[in-house]
Design a protein around this motif. Structure first.
Motif, mmCIF file in Angstrom:
data_model
loop_
_atom_site.group_PDB
_atom_site.id
_atom_site.type_symbol
_atom_site.label_atom_id
_atom_site.label_comp_id
_atom_site.label_asym_id
_atom_site.label_seq_id
_atom_site.Cartn_x
_atom_site.Cartn_y
_atom_site.Cartn_z
ATOM 1 N N GLN A 40 115.017 114.905 25.891
ATOM 2 C CA GLN A 40 115.948 114.629 26.953
ATOM 3 C C GLN A 40 115.511 114.282 28.165
ATOM 4 O OE1 GLN A 40 119.304 117.268 26.195
ATOM 5 N NE2 GLN A 40 119.360 116.958 23.905
ATOM 6 N N GLU A 41 114.929 115.163 28.784
ATOM 7 C CA GLU A 41 114.349 115.198 30.135
ATOM 8 C C GLU A 41 113.345 113.865 30.099
ATOM 9 O OE1 GLU A 41 112.221 118.803 30.720
ATOM 10 O OE2 GLU A 41 114.051 119.809 30.917
ATOM 11 N N ASN A 42 112.537 113.315 29.249
ATOM 12 C CA ASN A 42 111.791 112.517 29.197
ATOM 13 C C ASN A 42 112.390 111.234 29.456
ATOM 14 O OD1 ASN A 42 109.404 114.084 29.591
ATOM 15 N ND2 ASN A 42 108.845 113.827 27.245
ATOM 16 N N SER A 76 112.014 108.889 32.787
ATOM 17 C CA SER A 76 111.203 107.720 32.592
ATOM 18 C C SER A 76 111.921 106.472 32.085
ATOM 19 C CB SER A 76 110.324 108.351 31.565
ATOM 20 O OG SER A 76 110.780 108.020 30.158
ATOM 21 N N GLY A 77 113.202 106.612 31.879
ATOM 22 C CA GLY A 77 113.918 105.423 31.545
ATOM 23 C C GLY A 77 113.606 105.074 30.127
ATOM 24 N N ARG A 78 112.690 105.674 29.290
ATOM 25 C CA ARG A 78 112.463 105.360 28.140
ATOM 26 C C ARG A 78 113.418 105.211 27.007
ATOM 27 N NH1 ARG A 78 109.358 110.024 24.919
ATOM 28 N NH2 ARG A 78 111.399 110.417 24.161
ATOM 29 N N ARG A 79 113.421 104.173 26.260
ATOM 30 C CA ARG A 79 114.278 103.816 25.146
ATOM 31 C C ARG A 79 114.337 105.188 24.211
ATOM 32 N NH1 ARG A 79 113.545 101.610 20.112
ATOM 33 N NH2 ARG A 79 111.379 101.303 20.676
ATOM 34 N N PRO A 80 115.783 105.471 24.105
ATOM 35 C CA PRO A 80 115.980 106.668 23.084
ATOM 36 C C PRO A 80 115.560 106.359 21.642
ATOM 37 C CG PRO A 80 117.881 106.276 24.240
ATOM 38 C CD PRO A 80 116.841 105.037 24.783
ATOM 39 N N GLY A 81 115.161 107.415 21.013
ATOM 40 C CA GLY A 81 114.969 107.180 19.500
ATOM 41 C C GLY A 81 113.399 107.076 19.231
ATOM 42 N N LEU A 82 112.615 107.278 20.241
ATOM 43 C CA LEU A 82 111.035 106.865 20.085
ATOM 44 C C LEU A 82 110.438 108.310 19.414
ATOM 45 C CD1 LEU A 82 110.061 104.846 23.032
ATOM 46 C CD2 LEU A 82 110.808 104.153 20.752
ATOM 47 N N THR A 83 111.148 109.393 19.635
ATOM 48 C CA THR A 83 110.674 110.757 19.173
ATOM 49 C C THR A 83 111.980 111.347 18.481
ATOM 50 O OG1 THR A 83 111.005 111.824 21.260
ATOM 51 C CG2 THR A 83 108.961 111.100 20.965
ATOM 52 N N GLU A 84 111.555 112.278 17.510
ATOM 53 C CA GLU A 84 112.706 112.806 16.525
ATOM 54 C C GLU A 84 112.042 114.291 16.449
ATOM 55 O OE1 GLU A 84 113.387 111.523 12.452
ATOM 56 O OE2 GLU A 84 113.329 109.810 13.545
ATOM 57 N N ALA A 96 104.143 103.819 18.191
ATOM 58 C CA ALA A 96 105.508 103.327 18.192
ATOM 59 C C ALA A 96 106.475 104.350 18.141
ATOM 60 C CB ALA A 96 105.343 102.345 17.108
ATOM 61 N N ARG A 97 106.400 105.471 17.349
ATOM 62 C CA ARG A 97 107.445 106.588 17.250
ATOM 63 C C ARG A 97 106.448 107.709 16.911
ATOM 64 N NH1 ARG A 97 111.541 107.793 13.509
ATOM 65 N NH2 ARG A 97 110.531 106.377 11.940
ATOM 66 N N ALA A 98 107.159 108.782 17.056
ATOM 67 C CA ALA A 98 106.608 110.100 16.807
ATOM 68 C C ALA A 98 107.679 110.932 16.370
ATOM 69 C CB ALA A 98 105.780 110.421 17.829
ATOM 70 N N ILE A 99 107.304 111.712 15.192
ATOM 71 C CA ILE A 99 108.263 112.515 14.545
ATOM 72 C C ILE A 99 107.670 114.017 14.713
ATOM 73 C CG2 ILE A 99 109.554 113.245 12.553
ATOM 74 C CD1 ILE A 99 109.332 110.169 11.596
ATOM 75 N N GLY A 100 108.132 114.965 15.221
ATOM 76 C CA GLY A 100 107.762 116.294 15.173
ATOM 77 C C GLY A 100 108.624 117.303 14.401
ATOM 78 N N VAL A 101 107.774 118.170 13.617
ATOM 79 C CA VAL A 101 108.117 119.025 12.615
ATOM 80 C C VAL A 101 107.536 120.575 12.997
ATOM 81 C CG1 VAL A 101 108.633 117.538 10.860
ATOM 82 C CG2 VAL A 101 106.697 118.633 10.880
ATOM 83 N N VAL A 142 103.802 109.238 21.846
ATOM 84 C CA VAL A 142 104.327 107.694 22.209
ATOM 85 C C VAL A 142 104.042 107.268 23.693
ATOM 86 C CG1 VAL A 142 106.601 106.845 22.804
ATOM 87 C CG2 VAL A 142 106.516 108.350 20.987
ATOM 88 N N ALA A 143 103.613 108.428 24.454
ATOM 89 C CA ALA A 143 103.001 107.852 25.959
ATOM 90 C C ALA A 143 101.854 107.239 25.774
ATOM 91 C CB ALA A 143 103.196 109.052 26.897
#
Length: 267
Positions: free
Chosen positions: A87-89, A93-101, A67-72, A62-63
């Protein structure tokens, strides 16, 4: 380079002494590997990070432009660590929530068909129990025309980084020359698969992907610092030049870039 999936060898069995693998998301290594993907123009859209470990690469995708990243990952403890990193990122960083899951999953991803634009398997395929099943599940969730990047150990590199088990003893350090020995013997002691470049290419193609590129990933000597600090610094400065020479063939890993065929060409 395009390769048909017809009449290719079957995937190999699981490692006899399975190694869970570990994160390679150390700063220099991460920047080097994602830099390759950036140069290929791939870091956009929705990415799947298969075998995400603690989320180092997922967050970095994402960085770096996704646009979005999903980890399994199959281990819940690693997914827990990844969620903490997320959560720390978001907090720092003030990053919008939901960009990773993140999801704890093996070969049945909780994702819809054709729902991601690209997928990364970074030092993962060599550990899975069934190469073909994992690759076909990635193919299912990848949109037609979407890319997969597979990075796995290169047998031209003269050390087996996952170690081995021999005569009941575990050798958890890089074992010299082991990748160059005949597979009939080395596969009995290796803790993870190790591929000649053509083998990795063919396993990916056999799962229904069209091969676009076979490349190499050089060691950066960030974890195993086998050289003096000054020599490592000089070597890293020379890496762009080395990658233009035949010496790149001896990289620590092979990188295969492939894509799911477009509708109509899909098998």
């Amino acid at each position: 380079m395009m390769t048909s999936a017809t009449s290719l060898p079957r995937a190999r069995s699981a490692p006899r002494y399975p190694h869970p693998g570990g994160s390679t998301a150390m700063e220099v290594n991460l920047n080097y590997r994602l830099g390759k993907l950036k140069k290929m123009g791939l870091l956009r859209g929705v990415w799947l990070d298969c075998g995400c470990a603690d989320g180092g690469y997922t967050e970095a995708l994402v960085a770096w432009g996704a646009a979005r990243a999903i980890g399994v990952d199959p281990e819940q403890s690693r997914i827990d660590q990844a969620n903490l990193r997320k959560q720390e990122n978001e907090a720092t960083s003030g990053r919008r929530p939901g960009l990773t899951e993140y999801h704890c999953s093996t070969d049945n991803f909780p994702l819809s068909d054709a729902s991601v634009d690209a997928a990364l398997m970074n030092e993962v395929l060599e550990h899975v129990s069934d190469e073909t099943a994992t690759l076909r599940e990635i193919r299912r969730v990848l949109r037609p025309g979407g890319h997969i990047v597979v990075i796995s150990p290169n047998r031209w590199f003269p050390f087996e980084g996952h170690g081995m088990q021999f005569l009941g003893r575990d050798f958890g350090f890089p074992v010299p020359v082991l990748p160059w020995l005949p597979s009939a013997w080395s596969s009995r002691v290796m803790a993870a698969r190790n591929y000649w470049p053509h083998e990795l290419r063919d396993v990916v193609a056999a799962a229904g992907f069209e091969i676009e590129l076979v490349d190499y990933v050089l060691p950066v000597f960030e974890y195993y610092r086998w050289l003096p600090k000054s020599a490592i610094s000089a070597y890293r400065r020379m890496m762009p030049l080395i990658e233009k020479t035949p010496l790149r063939k001896f990289g620590v890993s092979t990188l295969v870039l492939a894509r799911r065929p477009l509708e109509g060409a899909d098998r």
